[in-house]
Structures are given as C-alpha cells and as structure tokens.
Design a protein around this motif. Structure first.
Motif, mmCIF file in Angstrom:
data_model
loop_
_atom_site.group_PDB
_atom_site.id
_atom_site.type_symbol
_atom_site.label_atom_id
_atom_site.label_comp_id
_atom_site.label_asym_id
_atom_site.label_seq_id
_atom_site.Cartn_x
_atom_site.Cartn_y
_atom_site.Cartn_z
ATOM 1 N N ALA A 103 39.294 36.939 42.849
ATOM 2 C CA ALA A 103 39.102 38.278 43.389
ATOM 3 C C ALA A 103 39.294 39.316 42.296
ATOM 4 N N GLY A 104 38.800 40.521 42.573
ATOM 5 C CA GLY A 104 38.983 41.614 41.628
ATOM 6 C C GLY A 104 38.915 42.952 42.338
ATOM 7 N N ALA A 105 39.526 43.954 41.713
ATOM 8 C CA ALA A 105 39.546 45.314 42.259
ATOM 9 C C ALA A 105 39.072 46.296 41.204
ATOM 10 N N ILE A 106 38.480 47.392 41.667
ATOM 11 C CA ILE A 106 38.107 48.485 40.782
ATOM 12 C C ILE A 106 38.733 49.770 41.306
ATOM 13 N N ILE A 107 39.387 50.508 40.413
ATOM 14 C CA ILE A 107 40.004 51.796 40.733
ATOM 15 C C ILE A 107 39.683 52.762 39.605
ATOM 16 N N ASN A 108 39.121 53.898 39.966
ATOM 17 C CA ASN A 108 38.771 54.931 38.978
ATOM 18 C C ASN A 108 37.908 54.380 37.849
ATOM 19 N N GLY A 109 37.047 53.451 38.202
ATOM 20 C CA GLY A 109 36.097 52.926 37.227
ATOM 21 C C GLY A 109 36.610 51.810 36.348
ATOM 22 N N TRP A 110 37.846 51.328 36.603
ATOM 23 C CA TRP A 110 38.420 50.255 35.784
ATOM 24 C C TRP A 110 38.701 49.029 36.649
ATOM 25 N N ALA A 114 41.273 38.159 38.731
ATOM 26 C CA ALA A 114 42.251 37.069 38.647
ATOM 27 C C ALA A 114 41.907 36.000 39.676
ATOM 28 N N ALA A 115 42.539 34.840 39.548
ATOM 29 C CA ALA A 115 42.288 33.731 40.463
ATOM 30 C C ALA A 115 43.494 32.805 40.506
ATOM 31 N N PHE A 116 43.602 32.074 41.608
ATOM 32 C CA PHE A 116 44.633 31.044 41.734
ATOM 33 C C PHE A 116 44.047 29.867 42.496
ATOM 34 N N THR A 117 44.713 28.737 42.413
ATOM 35 C CA THR A 117 44.349 27.538 43.166
ATOM 36 C C THR A 117 45.511 27.143 44.061
ATOM 37 N N HIS A 247 44.062 35.261 34.809
ATOM 38 C CA HIS A 247 44.743 36.557 34.746
ATOM 39 C C HIS A 247 44.017 37.454 33.754
ATOM 40 N N SER A 248 44.065 38.755 34.019
ATOM 41 C CA SER A 248 43.590 39.766 33.068
ATOM 42 C C SER A 248 44.783 40.225 32.240
ATOM 43 N N VAL A 249 44.632 40.221 30.917
ATOM 44 C CA VAL A 249 45.754 40.458 30.012
ATOM 45 C C VAL A 249 45.392 41.537 28.989
#
Length: 280
Positions: A103-110, A114-117, A247-249
């Motif tokens: 899944a992912g989210a966008i807020i204010n253009g950013w 991320a994902a899990f199993t 994860h986004s890092v």
C-alpha cells in the motif's frame, strides 16, 4: 515494482522535501497496520482494502495506488502464488494462506510505499504454517539487511549484494529479479532502481537526500513469474508461494530514517547496531 517504467528526475531531495515525506510515510504505515490487525480466516482482501483506505484518508491522505491508471484499490493483496499487483477480491482468507499486502499514501504531492507479509495459521498443518512463516521471516530479514546496508554503504548497488547474501545464508529460497525496489518522492516510482541482487556497476552514491523503497520479493521455489489475464496480477509460474516486505527509507545528513515505520525503523535496525535518526 517492475524494472521498467521508472520516472527520470533528480534522485536527491532537499532537507525540506525530506520533511514533507514524513506524513505520507506515516499514513502508509497506518494503512498497513490496520490491514495487518484484521488478518484472520474469513476476512476478505476487499475488507482489508477498505480498512487501509480509511486509515489513509483519516490522516488526510489519498491512496496513491488509486492514481495508477485503471487501478481502483488502496492495496495490492497478493495471496499464495500471487506475487505483486494482485487486485483485492471478496474471496475469504483461509487457514494456511499467505498474503502480502502492499500500500501507499500521497499527501501534499509526496508519496509513501510499503508492504508486509502475513501467514494465516493452519492448526491442521503446522508444518506448512512454519514453512510459510520462515519464508516471510527470511524476506523481512533481507529487507532489514538491505536497509542496514543503506546506512553503511557508499553506493546503492551494495544493498542488493547484502540482500542476496542474506537470503542465501538463511535459506534455499530464490530472489526475484523482475521486480525490484525504486526511488520514491513526488512520484511513487522514481529512479534509481534498487536491486535485490548483485549487478554490474556501483550505482548512485548514497548521500543525503536519497529516498528509496527497499522491497525484496522472495520465492520458495523458482523465480519465474507470469501475468494473469486481468493485466495486473503477477503470479509465480510454478504456483508456489512468495513473500514481500518493503519500507521507504530516507538518507539525511544525520543518518537514515524509515519513513514507513512508526518508530523510524528502530526495532528492525537494532539487531544490526544501527539507530535511525529522525529527519531534522
């Protein structure tokens, strides 16, 4: 994501831009936490999708997967032999299933991504449950190994070397090559590619402003995949299971920060002797 289709733009963000990525990262984390808490026999991927969407919108965000042309859902729900991009369905999860939720989210253009199993335990077949748990464990460990390497290494392609070495050290599982990590920022999928295995060349320098999604996908059997007739769902060609963790890092002047982990990655990085530092 696929090795194809990365958007060209500068791969390094300013300190102000890194700060703008905190909120979508936390919204992504909240969406996955909501979905993970609900996984049990009888729940449907569509129900998980609704929970994830509510979590993102409750924090002022929008599901960024919905911005992909033709895709109408918040999550990808990859069950059993499905690998990535699987459309959530109304088929209930059963004991013995393994599901990767992305899944992912966008807020204010950013963006965040991320994902899990998760494994749905099957008391009637504890051996198979243990096998799937091990597949997920190795994949998650490979992800954290890659994140730890990001904190220590000089060049990005060292991450893939570390990930594959971890998988080989821990198991006989296979590292998928067609689907890899990526840069993230204004777009969910940006340069640079983040390989999960060794490649020729050093890759870009790891320095402040780099933000990447590290996402190993590990198969219990062969690594060949097929795309289903819906045009989205990618499945293992041999019908066996796979696992995905992501994860986004962000790399900044003081260290690294896992944007899509509520604790910034502190728990996952502790075994590696690395303490993540909040983005100043």
């Amino acid at each position: 994501m696929s090795r194809r289709g990365l958007l060209k733009r500068s791969i390094y963000k300013s300190p102000a831009q890194l700060r703008l990525m905190i909120e979508p990262g936390l919204a992504t984390a909240a969406a996955l936490a909501a979905a993970k808490a609900a996984i049990r026999p009888g729940v449907t991927p569509l129900e998980l999708d609704a929970l994830a969407e509510a979590a993102i919108r409750g924090l002022g965000g929008e599901p960024n997967f919905m911005l992909e042309p033709g895709y109408k859902h918040t999550i990808c729900a990859n069950v059993n032999a499905d690998v990535v991009h699987a459309i959530p369905t109304d088929k209930p999860l059963e004991p013995g299933d393994v599901i990767a939720v992305d899944a992912g989210a966008i807020i204010n253009g950013w963006n965040g991504d991320a994902a899990f199993t998760a494994v749905v335990p099957n008391p009637a077949d504890p051996e198979r449950t243990a096998q799937l748990d091990e597949l997920s464990r190795v994949t998650e460990l490979a992800m954290w190994t890659g994140i730890a390497e990001l904190a220590r290494a000089k060049y990005l392609n060292q991450v893939g070397v570390a990930i594959e070495a971890c998988v080989k050290r821990e198991s006989d599982f296979g590292v998928l090559e067609d689907y890899i990590g990526h840069g993230i920022g204004r777009s969910m999928h940006e340069d640079p590619p983040v390989f999960n295995y060794p490649v020729r060349g050093k890759g870009p320098e790891i320095k402040p402003g780099l933000v990447v999604a590290i996402e190993p996908i590990i198969a219990e059997g062969g690594i060949d995949t097929v795309i289903q007739d819906d045009g989205w769902t990618v499945s293992m060609a041999d019908g066996r299971a796979s696992a995905q963790w992501e994860h986004s890092v962000a790399v900044h002047a003081k260290g690294i920060w896992v944007l899509t982990a509520e604790d910034g990655g502190a728990a996952g990085l502790a075994p590696f002797g690395i303490t993540p530092v909040p983005i100043p």
